[in-house]
Scaffold this active site. Structure first.
Site, PDB file in Angstrom:
ATOM      1  N   GLU A   1       0.448   5.224  -1.862  1.00 11.46           N
ATOM      2  CA  GLU A   1       0.233   6.472  -1.127  1.00 11.46           C
ATOM      3  C   GLU A   1       1.300   7.510  -1.479  1.00 11.46           C
ATOM      4  O   GLU A   1       0.995   8.677  -1.728  1.00 11.46           O
ATOM      5  CB  GLU A   1       0.269   6.206   0.372  1.00 11.46           C
ATOM      6  CG  GLU A   1      -0.902   5.426   0.910  1.00 11.46           C
ATOM      7  CD  GLU A   1      -0.924   5.422   2.416  1.00 11.46           C
ATOM      8  OE1 GLU A   1      -1.952   5.807   2.983  1.00 11.46           O
ATOM      9  OE2 GLU A   1       0.100   5.047   3.027  1.00 11.46           O
ATOM     10  N   LEU A   2       2.561   7.091  -1.474  1.00 12.01           N
ATOM     11  CA  LEU A   2       3.635   8.043  -1.725  1.00 12.01           C
ATOM     12  C   LEU A   2       3.606   8.577  -3.149  1.00 12.01           C
ATOM     13  O   LEU A   2       3.875   9.764  -3.376  1.00 12.01           O
ATOM     14  CB  LEU A   2       4.999   7.424  -1.399  1.00 12.01           C
ATOM     15  CG  LEU A   2       5.428   7.607   0.061  1.00 12.01           C
ATOM     16  CD1 LEU A   2       4.566   6.784   1.005  1.00 12.01           C
ATOM     17  CD2 LEU A   2       6.886   7.272   0.266  1.00 12.01           C
TER      18      LEU A   2
ATOM     19  N   VAL B   1       0.831  -1.200   0.000  1.00  9.29           N
ATOM     20  CA  VAL B   1       0.000   0.000   0.000  1.00  9.29           C
ATOM     21  C   VAL B   1       0.870   1.257   0.000  1.00  9.29           C
ATOM     22  O   VAL B   1       0.524   2.269  -0.627  1.00  9.29           O
ATOM     23  CB  VAL B   1      -0.966   0.000   1.208  1.00  9.29           C
ATOM     24  CG1 VAL B   1      -1.767   1.289   1.263  1.00  9.29           C
ATOM     25  CG2 VAL B   1      -1.891  -1.202   1.153  1.00  9.29           C
ATOM     26  N   CYS B   2       2.005   1.202   0.669  1.00  7.08           N
ATOM     27  CA  CYS B   2       2.854   2.388   0.847  1.00  7.08           C
ATOM     28  C   CYS B   2       3.234   3.078  -0.466  1.00  7.08           C
ATOM     29  O   CYS B   2       3.096   4.303  -0.575  1.00  7.08           O
ATOM     30  CB  CYS B   2       4.101   2.041   1.647  1.00  7.08           C
ATOM     31  SG  CYS B   2       3.759   1.556   3.349  1.00  7.08           S
ATOM     32  N   PRO B   3       3.722   2.344  -1.481  1.00 11.30           N
ATOM     33  CA  PRO B   3       4.088   3.062  -2.700  1.00 11.30           C
ATOM     34  C   PRO B   3       2.906   3.747  -3.367  1.00 11.30           C
ATOM     35  O   PRO B   3       3.073   4.817  -3.963  1.00 11.30           O
ATOM     36  CB  PRO B   3       4.697   1.981  -3.597  1.00 11.30           C
ATOM     37  CG  PRO B   3       4.262   0.688  -3.032  1.00 11.30           C
ATOM     38  CD  PRO B   3       4.080   0.919  -1.566  1.00 11.30           C
TER      39      PRO B   3
END
Length: 199
Positions: free
Chosen positions: A53-54, A49-51
């Site tokens: 969002e970034l 999920v992190c990439p």
């Protein structure tokens, strides 16, 4: 832990800057002095999920720059991990050369101080909006599987600035350009008379 209405917690830590420079003494208060800031905690580099969002945050960076808002990402990874992740193409699971700074909280002290460290391992998906007086005006925390809505972060910044500039309060679902209201009995009555169906 609620930080809203309180001074943001300052820190100095290693970081990779928007231009790709690696520094060891990124001082939060100095970097955002006189500006609004979005402090954007996320669990780990090279995850799932992190990439999304970034990259979504980077795709809206002009919206933040236009509003004089400094965006800062932060996780418990090292500065070298951040650097490598930025160098990886998006098609290979990287984030590309994003246009905001990434702070290394490898000692986990910043996440702990902000009350977002989960299981003494990683930061939850926490967002803090800090005004130009270094006061926390908004905080939200998502569980690990739940990505954030970047447009909502922009909307909240607009609402804070609208209140500061016009003295009006912003009702539910308010967006820039929409009607706000006076914080009074007359103000809410006037607003609901004209806008209750929009809520």
């Amino acid at each position: 832990m609620n930080l809203v209405t309180r001074s943001a917690l300052d820190f100095t830590a290693p970081a990779i800057m928007a231009d790709g420079e690696i520094i060891d003494n990124f001082c939060f208060s100095e970097q955002v002095k006189g500006k609004y800031a979005v402090l954007f905690f996320y669990p780990l580099d090279f995850t799932f999920v992190c990439p999304t969002e970034l990259i979504a945050l980077n795709n809206k960076i002009s919206e933040f720059t236009h509003r004089e808002v400094e965006v800062i990402g932060i996780s418990v990874d090292s500065k070298f991990s951040h650097h490598h992740w930025r160098k990886m193409p998006i098609t290979e699971g990287g984030i590309g050369e994003i246009n905001y700074s990434l702070v290394s909280d490898i000692k986990k002290s910043i996440s702990r101080d902000y009350g977002v460290l989960y299981d003494d391992a990683v930061a939850l998906r926490a967002t803090f909006i800090i005004d130009d007086k270094f006061v926390v005006r908004h905080q939200s925390i998502n569980d690990l599987p739940l990505g954030r809505n970047i447009d909502e972060i922009v909307r909240i910044i607009d609402a804070i600035k609208h209140h500061e500039e016009h003295g009006e309060v912003c009702p539910a679902n308010w967006k820039e350009g929409k009607a706000a209201m006076q914080a009074s009995s007359e103000g809410i009555c006037d607003y609901l008379t004209s806008h209750s169906e929009e809520l």
